[in-house]
Write a protein that holds these residues in place. Sequence first.
Motif, mmCIF file in Angstrom:
data_model
loop_
_atom_site.group_PDB
_atom_site.id
_atom_site.type_symbol
_atom_site.label_atom_id
_atom_site.label_comp_id
_atom_site.label_asym_id
_atom_site.label_seq_id
_atom_site.Cartn_x
_atom_site.Cartn_y
_atom_site.Cartn_z
ATOM 1 N N THR A 28 -55.517 -77.304 -23.531
ATOM 2 C CA THR A 28 -56.388 -77.725 -22.393
ATOM 3 C C THR A 28 -56.524 -79.280 -22.068
ATOM 4 O OG1 THR A 28 -58.335 -77.568 -23.816
ATOM 5 C CG2 THR A 28 -58.022 -75.710 -22.584
ATOM 6 N N GLY A 29 -56.859 -79.649 -21.133
ATOM 7 C CA GLY A 29 -56.559 -81.162 -20.646
ATOM 8 C C GLY A 29 -55.223 -81.588 -20.334
ATOM 9 N N THR A 30 -55.300 -83.074 -20.313
ATOM 10 C CA THR A 30 -53.989 -83.601 -19.522
ATOM 11 C C THR A 30 -53.101 -83.763 -20.800
ATOM 12 O OG1 THR A 30 -55.169 -84.702 -18.095
ATOM 13 C CG2 THR A 30 -53.253 -85.527 -18.465
ATOM 14 N N ALA A 31 -51.954 -83.509 -20.900
ATOM 15 C CA ALA A 31 -50.898 -83.832 -21.920
ATOM 16 C C ALA A 31 -50.474 -85.134 -22.065
ATOM 17 C CB ALA A 31 -49.420 -82.916 -21.651
ATOM 18 N N ILE A 32 -50.269 -85.558 -23.296
ATOM 19 C CA ILE A 32 -49.771 -86.958 -23.601
ATOM 20 C C ILE A 32 -48.431 -86.727 -24.271
ATOM 21 C CG2 ILE A 32 -49.906 -88.862 -25.082
ATOM 22 C CD1 ILE A 32 -53.069 -87.972 -25.397
ATOM 23 N N THR A 33 -47.386 -87.208 -23.529
ATOM 24 C CA THR A 33 -45.761 -86.997 -23.936
ATOM 25 C C THR A 33 -45.480 -88.038 -25.135
ATOM 26 O OG1 THR A 33 -45.137 -86.474 -21.673
ATOM 27 C CG2 THR A 33 -43.535 -87.264 -23.303
ATOM 28 N N GLU A 160 -45.245 -82.713 -26.475
ATOM 29 C CA GLU A 160 -46.694 -82.916 -25.693
ATOM 30 C C GLU A 160 -47.700 -82.852 -26.799
ATOM 31 O OE1 GLU A 160 -45.895 -82.353 -21.183
ATOM 32 O OE2 GLU A 160 -45.453 -80.608 -22.473
ATOM 33 N N TYR A 162 -51.931 -82.174 -26.765
ATOM 34 C CA TYR A 162 -53.316 -81.951 -25.766
ATOM 35 C C TYR A 162 -54.152 -82.162 -26.584
ATOM 36 C CZ TYR A 162 -49.903 -79.564 -22.746
ATOM 37 O OH TYR A 162 -49.088 -79.374 -21.576
ATOM 38 N N TYR A 165 -57.617 -77.288 -26.942
ATOM 39 C CA TYR A 165 -57.054 -76.146 -27.047
ATOM 40 C C TYR A 165 -58.128 -75.020 -27.331
ATOM 41 C CZ TYR A 165 -56.859 -76.907 -31.816
ATOM 42 O OH TYR A 165 -57.337 -76.943 -33.272
#
Length: 194
Positions: A28-33, A160, A162, A165
């Motif tokens: 959940t939330g915005t992924a950080i690459t 990625e 997150y 989760y």
Amino acid sequence: STYFTVTNDANYYFTNPGSFTEVTVTPTGTAITMTLGTVGSYFTFTNDATYPWYMDGNYWRPKNVKDANGEYHSTDSKITLVNGSATAVALKLSYDMNTESSSLDYIYIKVNNTAIGSHWGGRTSGNFTFEVPANATVEIHYRKDGSGNPSDEYVKILLEQYPGYTTQSVTTTLQGWTPTNITNTNTTAKTTFK
């Protein structure tokens, strides 16, 4: 038993294989690459000393794939990520690869020295999301066996992280019978039903 009198051999016999529980992770939330340039901000990172992974855009690639520069028999290249925070996170590994086969040349993952997920190899692509507990060590490996491959290979992964989760546990009960001598050669397992 309800229907039969069951007699097991004293040494080796048949038994029900039982059940196993698999935990699936939904981020959940915005992924950080994660890239070589940014991974150190989130994890303690160690690259393989002999066959280091390198970046191709946002994709990680292991140095030991067969290509025009050579073939690297019987090698295992890994990156190590340590989650030094007090909070668990989710990592999503997306893969795109063309290797000899999933049983010979493949990616695999360990968390705290325990293998998770599957072996990914052959001509395949997909993703796998998993939990990284606080203070856990993650190893991502690309393993090559000793046989030759007539074709060049490519392996690339996107990592990625997150911030959140959810997990779901699914328990599967296995059916059938498993012999207790499965790892003992030249032996016989016997169970009698009357």
